[in-house]
Design an enzyme around this catalytic site. Structure first.
Site, PDB file in Angstrom:
ATOM      1  N   ASP A   9      52.408 143.500 -46.984  1.00 55.20           N
ATOM      2  CA  ASP A   9      53.679 143.369 -47.267  1.00 55.20           C
ATOM      3  C   ASP A   9      54.188 142.961 -48.327  1.00 55.20           C
ATOM      4  OD1 ASP A   9      54.092 143.893 -44.314  1.00 55.20           O
ATOM      5  OD2 ASP A   9      53.850 141.778 -43.820  1.00 55.20           O
ATOM      6  N   ARG A  10      55.257 143.118 -48.930  1.00 55.78           N
ATOM      7  CA  ARG A  10      55.557 142.866 -50.349  1.00 55.78           C
ATOM      8  C   ARG A  10      55.562 141.195 -50.652  1.00 55.78           C
ATOM      9  NH1 ARG A  10      61.657 143.873 -52.852  1.00 55.78           N
ATOM     10  NH2 ARG A  10      61.217 142.962 -54.705  1.00 55.78           N
TER      11      ARG A  10
END
EC number: 5.4.99.26
Length: 245
Positions: free
Chosen positions: A54-55
């Protein structure tokens, strides 16, 4: 420059900085920096992602160096043949290690999945968790004058979207800095008192049997300055992140 933590003729792995997207996305058109393009320019060849982070998550991210390797190895990365170790700082104290077997419904993106079926069945999701350290800080987020936090080692045995974040929230110990599944009071406290304005989830280690050499590969990524200064504040030894390997 990205920190390269492993490279051979088939794979390259980096320590992904928190906040950096893995690749271009039409959902984030304004973004200009991506791990894939930055790494490609850095090593001078195309790279092919084998899994996702995830970012807001930092840590080990592995790419194949050819599309052939990617297509052969992708099932291994999607299955149970990878051992992944994460570290997280969570609200409250978990006293004992355990295994959470709690199915998760597919999380649909409001924009990207606008036309997807809303009725998908929940998918199996299993996470091993182990407390490593705890701290009680002299700041209040409730009726109590202090607030407790813990350092956790997390090992996902399945790869569902936001699995670790959702599982810790299910245990009522959300990961600090999680704006989707977490608790705004704790996120605010860490932002204001500890200069830690983001998700405190780090992919520390990845282990797998190399599909071409049959040797075990262990790839590790160090935590960044945000984590390091928290360890100093909480008087946690940095060896906690490697002692359990």
């Amino acid at each position: 420059m990205l920190e390269i933590v492993y490279q051979d003729e088939y794979f390259v792995a980096v320590n992904k900085p928190a906040g950096m997207l893995v690749h271009r996305s039409w959902l984030d058109k304004h973004e200009t920096q991506f791990v894939m393009q930055t790494l490609r320019d850095q090593i001078g060849q195309h790279v092919f992602p084998l899994h996702r982070l995830d970012r807001p998550t930092s840590g080990v991210l592995v790419f194949a160096l050819s599309s052939e390797v990617a297509s052969q190895v992708m099932p291994m990365f999607a299955g149970q043949e990878m051992s992944k170790t994460y570290h997280a700082i969570v609200r409250g104290w978990i006293e004992e290690e355990g295994e959470l077997d709690y199915a998760l419904k597919v999380e649909l993106d409001k924009i990207a999945d606008k036309f997807a079926s809303q009725e998908k069945e929940a998918q199996d999701a299993i996470t091993l968790y182990k407390p490593l350290a705890k701290v009680e800080v002299p700041y209040s987020t409730s009726k109590f004058p202090t607030t407790r936090y813990g350092l956790m080692e997390l090992k996902p045995k399945t790869g569902r979207k936001h699995q670790l974040r959702r599982h810790m929230a299910h245990l009522r110990h959300p990961i600090v800095g999680d704006t989707t599944h977490g608790d705004g009071k704790h996120n605010k406290l860490f932002r204001e008192e500890f200069d830690a304005p983001r998700l405190l989830l780090h992919a520390s280690e990845l282990r797998f049997v190399h599909p071409y050499t049959q040797q075990e590969v262990v790839i590790r990524a160090e935590v960044d300055k945000v984590w390091q200064q928290l360890f100093e504040r909480f008087e946690w030894p940095s060896t906690l992140l490697t002692a359990s390997h």
